[in-house]
Every structure is written in structure tokens, then in C-alpha cells.
Write a protein that holds these residues in place. Structure first.
Motif, PDB file in Angstrom:
ATOM      1  N   PHE A 115     -18.067   7.529  36.753  1.00 10.57           N
ATOM      2  CA  PHE A 115     -17.657   6.282  36.117  1.00 10.57           C
ATOM      3  C   PHE A 115     -18.118   6.207  34.659  1.00 10.57           C
ATOM      4  CE2 PHE A 115     -17.090   4.892  40.540  1.00 10.57           C
ATOM      5  CZ  PHE A 115     -15.846   4.284  40.421  1.00 10.57           C
ATOM      6  N   ARG A 116     -19.286   6.778  34.377  1.00 10.94           N
ATOM      7  CA  ARG A 116     -19.745   6.805  32.990  1.00 10.94           C
ATOM      8  C   ARG A 116     -18.836   7.685  32.137  1.00 10.94           C
ATOM      9  NH1 ARG A 116     -21.956   4.284  28.716  1.00 10.94           N
ATOM     10  NH2 ARG A 116     -23.260   5.672  27.464  1.00 10.94           N
ATOM     11  N   ALA A 117     -18.366   8.795  32.694  1.00 12.72           N
ATOM     12  CA  ALA A 117     -17.442   9.659  31.964  1.00 12.72           C
ATOM     13  C   ALA A 117     -16.125   8.931  31.688  1.00 12.72           C
ATOM     14  CB  ALA A 117     -17.181  10.941  32.760  1.00 12.72           C
ATOM     15  N   ALA A 118     -15.580   8.242  32.707  1.00 19.00           N
ATOM     16  CA  ALA A 118     -14.332   7.504  32.514  1.00 19.00           C
ATOM     17  C   ALA A 118     -14.505   6.397  31.477  1.00 19.00           C
ATOM     18  CB  ALA A 118     -13.870   6.911  33.854  1.00 19.00           C
ATOM     19  N   GLN A 119     -15.648   5.707  31.532  1.00 20.71           N
ATOM     20  CA  GLN A 119     -15.916   4.664  30.552  1.00 20.71           C
ATOM     21  C   GLN A 119     -15.959   5.245  29.142  1.00 20.71           C
ATOM     22  OE1 GLN A 119     -19.915   3.219  30.418  1.00 20.71           O
ATOM     23  NE2 GLN A 119     -19.317   1.171  29.741  1.00 20.71           N
ATOM     24  N   SER A 120     -16.609   6.388  28.974  1.00 23.46           N
ATOM     25  CA  SER A 120     -16.732   6.995  27.653  1.00 23.46           C
ATOM     26  C   SER A 120     -15.376   7.404  27.102  1.00 23.46           C
ATOM     27  CB  SER A 120     -17.664   8.202  27.708  1.00 23.46           C
ATOM     28  OG  SER A 120     -18.956   7.815  28.084  1.00 23.46           O
ATOM     29  N   LEU A 121     -14.524   7.991  27.959  1.00 24.50           N
ATOM     30  CA  LEU A 121     -13.198   8.401  27.512  1.00 24.50           C
ATOM     31  C   LEU A 121     -12.369   7.217  27.046  1.00 24.50           C
ATOM     32  CD1 LEU A 121     -12.343  11.061  30.248  1.00 24.50           C
ATOM     33  CD2 LEU A 121     -12.821  11.490  27.827  1.00 24.50           C
ATOM     34  N   ALA A 122     -12.531   6.066  27.701  1.00 27.92           N
ATOM     35  CA  ALA A 122     -11.757   4.881  27.314  1.00 27.92           C
ATOM     36  C   ALA A 122     -12.374   4.167  26.113  1.00 27.92           C
ATOM     37  CB  ALA A 122     -11.646   3.922  28.494  1.00 27.92           C
ATOM     38  N   SER A 123     -13.684   3.950  26.160  1.00 25.10           N
ATOM     39  CA  SER A 123     -14.316   3.119  25.137  1.00 25.10           C
ATOM     40  C   SER A 123     -14.564   3.836  23.819  1.00 25.10           C
ATOM     41  CB  SER A 123     -15.648   2.557  25.664  1.00 25.10           C
ATOM     42  OG  SER A 123     -16.568   3.606  25.905  1.00 25.10           O
ATOM     43  N   SER A 124     -14.354   5.148  23.777  1.00 25.15           N
ATOM     44  CA  SER A 124     -14.572   5.865  22.522  1.00 25.15           C
ATOM     45  C   SER A 124     -13.605   5.428  21.432  1.00 25.15           C
ATOM     46  CB  SER A 124     -14.443   7.368  22.752  1.00 25.15           C
ATOM     47  OG  SER A 124     -13.143   7.707  23.209  1.00 25.15           O
ATOM     48  N   GLY A 125     -12.532   4.736  21.819  1.00 28.88           N
ATOM     49  CA  GLY A 125     -11.577   4.288  20.806  1.00 28.88           C
ATOM     50  C   GLY A 125     -11.954   3.010  20.097  1.00 28.88           C
ATOM     51  N   ILE A 126     -12.944   2.271  20.612  1.00 28.23           N
ATOM     52  CA  ILE A 126     -13.183   0.941  20.050  1.00 28.23           C
ATOM     53  C   ILE A 126     -13.753   0.998  18.641  1.00 28.23           C
ATOM     54  CG2 ILE A 126     -15.517   0.632  21.009  1.00 28.23           C
ATOM     55  CD1 ILE A 126     -14.613  -2.317  21.575  1.00 28.23           C
ATOM     56  N   MET A 127     -14.639   1.942  18.365  1.00 26.49           N
ATOM     57  CA  MET A 127     -15.232   1.978  17.040  1.00 26.49           C
ATOM     58  C   MET A 127     -14.275   2.484  15.973  1.00 26.49           C
ATOM     59  SD  MET A 127     -17.835   0.951  15.516  1.00 26.49           S
ATOM     60  CE  MET A 127     -18.056   0.935  13.741  1.00 26.49           C
ATOM     61  N   PRO A 128     -13.535   3.605  16.182  1.00 26.02           N
ATOM     62  CA  PRO A 128     -12.582   3.994  15.141  1.00 26.02           C
ATOM     63  C   PRO A 128     -11.504   2.948  14.906  1.00 26.02           C
ATOM     64  CG  PRO A 128     -12.385   5.410  17.070  1.00 26.02           C
ATOM     65  CD  PRO A 128     -13.634   4.623  17.238  1.00 26.02           C
ATOM     66  N   ALA A 129     -11.017   2.315  15.987  1.00 26.53           N
ATOM     67  CA  ALA A 129      -9.987   1.297  15.807  1.00 26.53           C
ATOM     68  C   ALA A 129     -10.540   0.070  15.086  1.00 26.53           C
ATOM     69  CB  ALA A 129      -9.402   0.899  17.164  1.00 26.53           C
ATOM     70  N   SER A 130     -11.763  -0.339  15.425  1.00 25.38           N
ATOM     71  CA  SER A 130     -12.365  -1.503  14.777  1.00 25.38           C
ATOM     72  C   SER A 130     -12.647  -1.242  13.302  1.00 25.38           C
ATOM     73  CB  SER A 130     -13.672  -1.882  15.490  1.00 25.38           C
ATOM     74  OG  SER A 130     -13.436  -2.233  16.830  1.00 25.38           O
ATOM     75  N   GLN A 131     -13.209  -0.077  13.014  1.00 30.39           N
ATOM     76  CA  GLN A 131     -13.523   0.259  11.625  1.00 30.39           C
ATOM     77  C   GLN A 131     -12.254   0.345  10.785  1.00 30.39           C
ATOM     78  OE1 GLN A 131     -16.310   3.523  11.290  1.00 30.39           O
ATOM     79  NE2 GLN A 131     -15.556   4.070   9.253  1.00 30.39           N
ATOM     80  N   ALA A 132     -11.201   0.970  11.341  1.00 28.63           N
ATOM     81  CA  ALA A 132      -9.945   1.077  10.610  1.00 28.63           C
ATOM     82  C   ALA A 132      -9.271  -0.297  10.464  1.00 28.63           C
ATOM     83  CB  ALA A 132      -9.016   2.052  11.326  1.00 28.63           C
ATOM     84  N   TYR A 133      -9.344  -1.116  11.503  1.00 29.26           N
ATOM     85  CA  TYR A 133      -8.767  -2.462  11.458  1.00 29.26           C
ATOM     86  C   TYR A 133      -9.416  -3.272  10.333  1.00 29.26           C
ATOM     87  CZ  TYR A 133      -6.700  -6.736  13.486  1.00 29.26           C
ATOM     88  OH  TYR A 133      -5.968  -7.879  13.697  1.00 29.26           O
ATOM     89  N   MET A 134     -10.747  -3.220  10.267  1.00 29.21           N
ATOM     90  CA  MET A 134     -11.451  -3.978   9.238  1.00 29.21           C
ATOM     91  C   MET A 134     -11.119  -3.455   7.843  1.00 29.21           C
ATOM     92  SD  MET A 134     -13.411  -6.624   8.984  1.00 29.21           S
ATOM     93  CE  MET A 134     -14.371  -6.880  10.470  1.00 29.21           C
ATOM     94  N   ALA A 135     -10.970  -2.143   7.696  1.00 27.26           N
ATOM     95  CA  ALA A 135     -10.574  -1.587   6.406  1.00 27.26           C
ATOM     96  C   ALA A 135      -9.164  -2.027   6.033  1.00 27.26           C
ATOM     97  CB  ALA A 135     -10.659  -0.062   6.445  1.00 27.26           C
ATOM     98  N   ASP A 136      -8.273  -2.174   7.027  1.00 29.03           N
ATOM     99  CA  ASP A 136      -6.904  -2.606   6.765  1.00 29.03           C
ATOM    100  C   ASP A 136      -6.835  -4.013   6.183  1.00 29.03           C
ATOM    101  OD1 ASP A 136      -5.875  -0.236   7.706  1.00 29.03           O
ATOM    102  OD2 ASP A 136      -5.426  -1.004   9.714  1.00 29.03           O
ATOM    103  N   ILE A 137      -7.748  -4.895   6.594  1.00 28.19           N
ATOM    104  CA  ILE A 137      -7.621  -6.316   6.229  1.00 28.19           C
ATOM    105  C   ILE A 137      -8.642  -6.764   5.185  1.00 28.19           C
ATOM    106  CG2 ILE A 137      -6.594  -6.903   8.458  1.00 28.19           C
ATOM    107  CD1 ILE A 137      -9.278  -7.956   9.377  1.00 28.19           C
ATOM    108  N   THR A 138      -9.383  -5.820   4.573  1.00 26.72           N
ATOM    109  CA  THR A 138     -10.345  -6.190   3.538  1.00 26.72           C
ATOM    110  C   THR A 138     -10.103  -5.390   2.269  1.00 26.72           C
ATOM    111  OG1 THR A 138     -11.956  -4.586   4.392  1.00 26.72           O
ATOM    112  CG2 THR A 138     -12.153  -6.846   5.169  1.00 26.72           C
ATOM    113  N   ALA A 139     -10.383  -6.011   1.137  1.00 31.16           N
ATOM    114  CA  ALA A 139     -10.283  -5.338  -0.157  1.00 31.16           C
ATOM    115  C   ALA A 139     -11.483  -4.413  -0.355  1.00 31.16           C
ATOM    116  CB  ALA A 139     -10.236  -6.373  -1.280  1.00 31.16           C
TER     117      ALA A 139
END
Length: 407
Positions: A115-139
Motif C-alpha cells: 500500500f505504501r508503494a501504491a500511495q507513492s506511485l499516485a502521490s508523487s504527482g502532487i508536488m510537481p503539479a502544485s509547483q508548476a500550477y503556482m508558477a503558472d499563476i504568479t509573476a
């Protein structure tokens, strides 16, 4: 005004998702080492559970970064939060039935790894998506503050995870996992309702820009060594309380969680307030924070009382509160538009490598002595400090004037 309101709601949903995801990660890292002993796991098995999952996170992060460029940030965020909710509920059930004696330690280890492996495979996307999202909407001029907000959200999650470890895990760890699952479900609903896809992503081609690896590799190295050092601390702080200071399992969980919660609180205070008041450029934040972090870690490796360990970890939180947002903002600015998701994915690879190295190295070094992991963390932060200062000094140098050669 309406656009600003939508942006504010999206930022709130983004930060909520990061906070809850980090809550689950922090809680597991603080609780599992001592809890694993109650479940019948060896320290090496516990370290392996955390390290193997971190390796999977490292492998999958670039794919999520690429998908966030091609498919958008929002689907990646939703997948990550769904994985976090399901995994936390699963951990709670495993702990509950194992403590009841429904199955043996070997099966519990296997289930935790799965279950930890499955969680890691899914949740590994949250930081790159969040960082890119914030860069998209800020100067660009707001980038350091924006990354500070992300850092504050992560720090708040670390506090909540440590608080659950401090107050609830000693009484009923299964219920603590259930609380995390409910919170992750709420974060999923928030992203689904408020975080619309940034228009910039919808217009951009996933092949618009290449990664400037020659410029950003020092920042990726800083991420690697600093996360390795912090992961070592999360793995062994409670164990040091138990084996070096003589605390019981329950006391070590409680006091270790309190110390790490105070560390995260110091990080949040710096990221939410000090960065905006100081208004330093990202490179300066990075270098000054690295100096404070390595100094505090050196002190922590030398002291021998709970109060002294507690105080040095708070000082570490101040240093990391300056250092990590400065590093993220510098990475984003040096990357430029068109490759934010890809750069963020590589940064998560560095984070995953650090999270893989830290727990297993911490467990092995702890067998040498309770102080040995802290000495190793000091060395790693010294590397980060050296690279940060060198990078800052290089950025401050004026560009060379090109003079044509004569015949």
C-alpha cells in the motif's frame, strides 16, 4: 475581481491538498519507526518500507511532471489526493488488525510495503503539479513568495502529522490514519471544486521548452542532500529519544513528535512572515538559510539533552524555512516558462532520492550510535550550504563583456 477570487480559491485548494498529503507523509515517518516495533517489524524492515516507497516516488515523478504539461495540472492533483485517501485508510486497517492479532508480522510488512508503494506511485504527482500550477499563476517577481506559500502549506502538514503522532497515535494509531483519510478526501473535494486548470497550461505545448539542466543541476543537488538530511532526522529522532535518553516507546513518539512539530512550526513562521518582510532575492534566501541549517544540525549532533535537541531542531526549522522556498523559487526562475512541470518533476526525483536515502541510512547509522545519523545529516547540510553559497556568489557576478578577438 472575479478572476482574483478564482485564483485565491485555487491557491487555497492547492495548499490544502499539499497540507493534507504532507500530513500523511509526516505522520507515517514519525510514527512508523517506533510503531513498527510494536507491530513486530525490525528497524531495517521499517526503513526499507519507507525507502522502497521513496524510490518508487522518484521513478514516477518525471512521468507525472510530463503528464502535467500534456494533460494539465488538475488531473494529476486529483489522482494524488485519491491515492493519499485510500492509502491512509488501508494503513489504519492494517495496524488495527495486526494489533488485534488477526495476522502475523510478515503479512503486515508485506501489506505495508504494497500500500505504501501504491500511495507513492499516485502521490508523487502532487508536488510537481502544485509547483508548476503556482508558477503558472504568479509573476516572476512574486515567485519567492508563492513558493513560500507552498512551503508553508507543507510545513503546516508536517505540524499536523507530528501533532497526530504526539496526541493520538500513542492512544490509537489506527484512528489517526482514519482521520488522515477523511482529510485527504476533503482536500480532493476542494481541488475538484475550486482548482480550475490554468489557462496558460491549456494553451502551451508540452514540447515548448527544454530543461536548462546546466543551470539548474546545483539546485537539484541541494534538494537531494537537504531532503536526505531531513529524512534522516524524521527516521531517528524518536529512536534517539528512546535509546539515548531512556524514554519509553510512548514517550519517544510523543516527545519526538513534539520536537518535529516545533521544527515545522518554525518553518511555517519563516515562510509565511519572514520571507515577505525580508524581501530578499531567492538566492540570498537559499544561502542564508543553508548557513543557519548546517549550524543548527551541528549543534544537534553534539548535545545530549531533550531540551537542547528540541532547541536545535527549532533553529533548523528557521534555516529550512528560508532555504527551501529560496531553492524552489530559484529553480522556477532559472527554468523559465514552458518547462515548469518537467523541472518540478526532476525536483521531486531529487526529493524522492533523498527520502529513499534518509530512512535506511538513518536506521543503519542509528545501530552504530544514536548520534551517528545526526553527524551524517550535518555533513549533508554542509554540502548543501557550500553549493548554495557558490551558486549565490556566481549569480551576483556581472556577466562578462565579450570583446572580439583581433586578427
Amino acid at each position: 475581481m472575479e478572476v482574483r477570487s478564482r485564483t485565491t480559491k485555487a491557491q487555497f485548494a492547492l495548499c490544502l491538498g499539499l497540507t493534507i498529503n504532507t500530513t500523511g507523509q509526516s505522520f507515517l515517518l514519525v510514527v512508523l519507526p517506533p510503531l513498527g516495533r510494536r507491530l513486530g517489524f525490525s528497524d531495517i524492515q521499517t526503513g526499507a518500507i519507507l525507502s522502497i516507497s521513496a524510490l518508487l516516488l522518484m521513478v514516477s515523478a518525471p512521468a507525472w511532471g510530463y503528464l502535467s504539461e500534456r494533460m494539465g495540472r488538475r488531473p494529476v492533483l486529483l489522482a494524488a489526493l485519491a491515492g493519499a485517501a485510500i492509502a491512509a485508510a488501508s494503513f489504519g486497517m492494517i495496524v488495527h488488525f495486526r494489533l488485534m492479532g488477526a495476522f502475523g508480522a510478515a503479512l503486515a510488512v508485506g501489506l505495508f510495503i504494497s500500500f505504501r508503494a501504491a500511495q507513492s506511485l499516485a502521490s508523487s504527482g502532487i508536488m510537481p503539479a502544485s509547483q508548476a500550477y503556482m508558477a503558472d499563476i504568479t509573476a516572476p517577481t512574486q515567485r519567492a513568495g508563492a513558493m513560500g506559500v507552498l512551503g508553508a502549506a507543507i510545513g503546516l502538514g508536517a505540524i499536523l502529522g507530528a501533532a497526530l503522532a504526539w496526541q493520538i497515535a500513542p492512544i490509537n494509531p489506527a484512528w489517526a490514519f482514519a482521520i488522515i483519510s477523511v482529510l485527504a478526501t476533503a482536500a480532493f473535494a476542494g481541488v475538484y471544486s475550486w482548482a480550475t486548470e490554468p489557462a496558460r497550461v491549456a494553451r502551451a505545448s508540452p514540447f515548448d521548452a527544454r530543461l536548462p539542466l546546466a543551470r539548474i543541476w546545483p539546485l537539484l543537488l541541494i534538494t537531494l542532500v537537504s531532503i536526505s538530511a531531513y529524512s534522516i532526522l524524521q527516521q531517528v529522532t524518536a529512536l534517539r529519544m528512546q535509546d539515548a535518553l531512556g524514554f519509553t516507546v510512548e514517550e519517544s513518539i510523543s516527545r519526538g513528535g513534539a520536537a518535529l512539530m516545533a521544527t515545522a512550526l518554525a518553518m511555517i513562521a519563516v515562510q509565511a512572515c519572514a520571507i515577505r518582510l525580508l524581501r530578499w532575492e531567492p538566492m540570498r534566501l537559499l544561502a542564508v538559510g543553508a548557513v543557519i541549517a548546517v549550524s543548527s544540525m551541528l549543534i544537534c549532533s553534539l548535545v545530549d539533552s531533550y531540551i537542547e535537541i528540541f532547541g536545535s531542531l527549532v533553529m533548523l526549522g528557521i534555516g529550512l524555512g528560508l532555504m527551501l522556498p529560496g531553492n524552489l523559487a530559484s529553480l522556477s526562475l532559472l527554468t523559465g516558462p514552458g518547462a515548469q512541470g518537467k523541472a518540478a518533476g526532476l525536483n521531486v526525483v531529487a526529493q524522492g532520492a533523498g527520502q529513499a536515502i534518509g530512512p535506511l541510512a538513518g536506521a543503519m547509522l542509528h545501530r552504530v550510535s544514536p548520534q551517528a545519523p545526526f553527524v551524517a545529516a550535518t555533513f549533508l547540510l554542509t554540502v548543501a550550504c557550500t553549493v548554495a553559497i557558490f551558486t549565490w556568489r556566481s549569480a551576483m557576478q556581472p556577466p562578462e563583456t565579450l570583446v572580439p578577438h583581433g586578427n
